[in-house]
Design an enzyme around this catalytic site. Structure first.
Site, mmCIF file in Angstrom:
data_model
loop_
_atom_site.group_PDB
_atom_site.id
_atom_site.type_symbol
_atom_site.label_atom_id
_atom_site.label_comp_id
_atom_site.label_asym_id
_atom_site.label_seq_id
_atom_site.Cartn_x
_atom_site.Cartn_y
_atom_site.Cartn_z
ATOM 1 N N GLU A 94 0.834 -1.194 0.000
ATOM 2 C CA GLU A 94 0.000 0.000 0.000
ATOM 3 C C GLU A 94 0.870 1.246 0.000
ATOM 4 O O GLU A 94 1.970 1.256 0.546
ATOM 5 C CB GLU A 94 -0.921 -0.023 1.228
ATOM 6 C CG GLU A 94 -1.923 -1.169 1.114
ATOM 7 C CD GLU A 94 -2.825 -1.350 2.321
ATOM 8 O OE1 GLU A 94 -3.951 -1.834 2.135
ATOM 9 O OE2 GLU A 94 -2.414 -1.027 3.447
ATOM 10 N N CYS A 107 3.584 8.644 0.974
ATOM 11 C CA CYS A 107 4.062 7.681 1.954
ATOM 12 C C CYS A 107 4.184 6.344 1.238
ATOM 13 O O CYS A 107 3.195 5.810 0.754
ATOM 14 C CB CYS A 107 3.076 7.609 3.116
ATOM 15 S SG CYS A 107 3.508 6.367 4.338
ATOM 16 N N CYS A 114 6.489 -7.119 6.888
ATOM 17 C CA CYS A 114 7.611 -6.608 7.667
ATOM 18 C C CYS A 114 8.129 -7.725 8.566
ATOM 19 O O CYS A 114 7.353 -8.540 9.053
ATOM 20 C CB CYS A 114 7.168 -5.421 8.524
ATOM 21 S SG CYS A 114 8.533 -4.533 9.311
ATOM 22 N N CYS A 118 6.733 -4.937 15.955
ATOM 23 C CA CYS A 118 6.168 -3.861 16.779
ATOM 24 C C CYS A 118 4.730 -4.224 17.137
ATOM 25 O O CYS A 118 3.918 -4.517 16.256
ATOM 26 C CB CYS A 118 6.196 -2.531 16.032
ATOM 27 S SG CYS A 118 7.851 -2.060 15.488
ATOM 28 N N CYS A 121 1.677 -2.146 15.467
ATOM 29 C CA CYS A 121 1.626 -1.876 14.024
ATOM 30 C C CYS A 121 0.920 -2.994 13.264
ATOM 31 O O CYS A 121 1.238 -4.170 13.442
ATOM 32 C CB CYS A 121 3.042 -1.694 13.492
ATOM 33 S SG CYS A 121 3.088 -1.358 11.721
ATOM 34 N N SER A 197 12.195 6.556 7.396
ATOM 35 C CA SER A 197 11.837 6.276 8.785
ATOM 36 C C SER A 197 12.254 4.854 9.131
ATOM 37 O O SER A 197 11.902 3.905 8.438
ATOM 38 C CB SER A 197 10.326 6.439 8.962
ATOM 39 O OG SER A 197 9.956 6.079 10.277
ATOM 40 N N SER A 220 11.699 5.651 14.811
ATOM 41 C CA SER A 220 10.524 5.332 15.618
ATOM 42 C C SER A 220 11.006 4.944 17.003
ATOM 43 O O SER A 220 11.369 3.794 17.232
ATOM 44 C CB SER A 220 9.751 4.189 14.968
ATOM 45 O OG SER A 220 9.375 4.569 13.663
ATOM 46 N N CYS A 339 -0.857 5.919 9.796
ATOM 47 C CA CYS A 339 0.359 5.230 10.262
ATOM 48 C C CYS A 339 0.014 3.940 10.957
ATOM 49 O O CYS A 339 -0.803 3.912 11.870
ATOM 50 C CB CYS A 339 1.078 6.051 11.333
ATOM 51 S SG CYS A 339 2.089 7.338 10.727
HETATM 52 N N1 SAH Z 1 9.495 0.519 9.746
HETATM 53 C C1 SAH Z 1 9.633 1.927 9.693
HETATM 54 C C2 SAH Z 1 8.616 2.621 8.804
HETATM 55 C C3 SAH Z 1 7.168 2.159 8.881
HETATM 56 S S1 SAH Z 1 6.194 2.661 10.253
HETATM 57 C C4 SAH Z 1 9.613 2.501 11.088
HETATM 58 O O1 SAH Z 1 9.444 1.748 12.035
HETATM 59 O O2 SAH Z 1 9.832 3.698 11.246
HETATM 60 C C5 SAH Z 1 5.930 4.374 10.098
HETATM 61 C C6 SAH Z 1 5.611 5.048 11.426
HETATM 62 O O3 SAH Z 1 4.314 4.691 11.904
HETATM 63 C C7 SAH Z 1 6.590 4.658 12.508
HETATM 64 O O4 SAH Z 1 6.974 5.774 13.250
HETATM 65 C C8 SAH Z 1 5.746 3.729 13.366
HETATM 66 O O5 SAH Z 1 6.241 3.649 14.668
HETATM 67 C C9 SAH Z 1 4.391 4.374 13.277
HETATM 68 N N2 SAH Z 1 3.276 3.492 13.644
HETATM 69 C C10 SAH Z 1 3.208 2.161 13.488
HETATM 70 N N3 SAH Z 1 2.008 1.701 13.920
HETATM 71 C C11 SAH Z 1 1.310 2.781 14.345
HETATM 72 C C12 SAH Z 1 -0.010 2.967 14.858
HETATM 73 N N4 SAH Z 1 -0.839 1.946 15.031
HETATM 74 N N5 SAH Z 1 -0.384 4.238 15.176
HETATM 75 C C13 SAH Z 1 0.441 5.270 14.967
HETATM 76 N N6 SAH Z 1 1.683 5.162 14.468
HETATM 77 C C14 SAH Z 1 2.126 3.935 14.169
#
Ligand code: SAH
Length: 345
Positions: A94, A107, A114, A118, A121, A197, A220, A339
């Protein structure tokens, strides 16, 4: 892809020049083909109208053009657009266009799924299927750029690698895509408008710093306390905060580019004074700013965004320590484009 045929989009301009030379033809044909592929974005050889029929047949015999396809385009009430992007092997990623009054931000995804875990996520609930190749990343950008032109009469102003996947786990291809995005014969975009990021992989941040890249880095962080970070980002046991900090100090030393820490404040997880103090201490050790992100709830957990007063306390105390802080509201929530919500539903 037909057996024996190669993906022409994996070829550099020089390699295409060489291909024509090897066929006993003028090498500038390679440059022409490259322009068709990358400036005009054509998806078949017959559209390359300045080539002879014979040259087109030659290309067809040797190559395929493995372009991406937009499977579904969804539009949010707030103008955010989410594309489900189908790859040549039918996997889907996406990508999202986020418009504001003055900006159009793309974006993009760097992997299908992945490999990190996390807990907050949605992408982490998919397994990592494969890395995207440079063209698949570049194509997402070209598509979003065209959508920005169509809907807002302006090109993209910014690109963030915050879609699916961990960009630094697909290091080579992400850098190759950025090279293409920034080159004049690609989109000619300034690297200063691109942000990668990462969840924070010290070894790869070192490598980036050594490479002298010109784009921006976001990390992050979500907690500056190791034991808490490990709970919400389990892979962080392998990458302790002190190693991360050391790599970021090295990054700053080499690039003189400030780091942005992305940070969600959750109820009962990182909402105490001690959490705020830990973040401040961390930020004071490396030139940085903090981007507080609204939490976008996902199905697989019960985590909740902290109360507004806690977010306010973060903002107040960070500001009092001269650390720049911004608060980012979610966009595109109604279409699960925000996000952490990207999971190919
Ligand atoms: N893997 C990379 C990029 C993808 S995530 C990273 O970790 O930075 C992009 C951003 O969205 C990151 O800052 C991540 O922490 C945040 N993110 C992930 N899940 C989220 C959620 N449910 N709500 C808000 N931000 C989230």
């Amino acid at each position: 892809m037909e057996k024996g045929k190669k993906d022409i989009r994996a070829y550099t301009k020089e390699a295409l020049d060489q291909f024509f030379k090897d066929q006993g033809k003028p090498s500038f044909r390679g440059t022409q083909v490259y322009q068709w592929l990358w400036q005009k974005g054509v998806h078949d050889f017959d559209s390359m109208t300045n080539l002879t029929l014979e040259d087109r047949a030659l290309l067809k015999a040797h190559f395929d053009i493995n372009h991406i396809q937009i499977d579904i385009e969804q539009k949010s009430k707030d103008g955010t657009v989410k594309n489900a992007v189908k790859l040549h092997d039918n996997l889907v990623v996406e990508s999202v266009l986020i418009p504001t009054a003055s900006r159009s931000t793309a974006c993009v995804s760097s992997q299908v799924g992945c490999s990190l875990d996390c807990t907050f996520c949605a992408t982490a609930t998919m397994k990592r299927m494969r890395n995207l190749n440079p063209d698949e990343i570049y194509d997402q950008v070209v598509t979003l750029n065209a959508q920005s032109e169509a809907y807002h009469q302006r090109p993209l102003s910014n690109i963030v690698f915050m879609g699916m996947g961990e960009p630094l786990m697909n290091y080579k291809n992400v850098l190759a895509a950025i090279a293409k995005i920034t080159k004049p014969e690609g989109l000619g975009m300034s690297p200063k408008r691109i942000t990668v990021s990462t969840s924070g992989i010290p070894k790869m941040i070192h490598k980036l710093a050594d490479e002298g890249v010109k784009f921006k880095l976001a990390v992050s962080l979500h907690s500056a306390r190791q034991e808490i970070r490990e709970k919400i980002m389990p892979f962080a046991t392998k990458f302790p905060l002190e190693d991360l900090l050391e790599s970021l100090q090295y990054w700053y030393q080499q690039t003189k580019s400030k780091i942005t820490f992305e940070y969600v404040v959750w109820k009962g997880i990182n909402d105490t004074k001690a959490d705020i103090q830990a973040l401040i201490q961390f930020c004071l050790k490396v030139p940085s700013k903090v981007n507080l992100i609204q939490y976008n709830p996902i199905e697989s957990n019960t985590m909740e965004q902290a109360a507004p007063e806690v977010v306010d306390a973060y903002i107040k105390l960070l500001t009092a320590s001269d650390i720049q802080v911004t608060y980012r509201r979610s966009r595109g929530k109604d279409i699960e484009a925000a996000c952490g919500q990207l999971a190919n539903k």
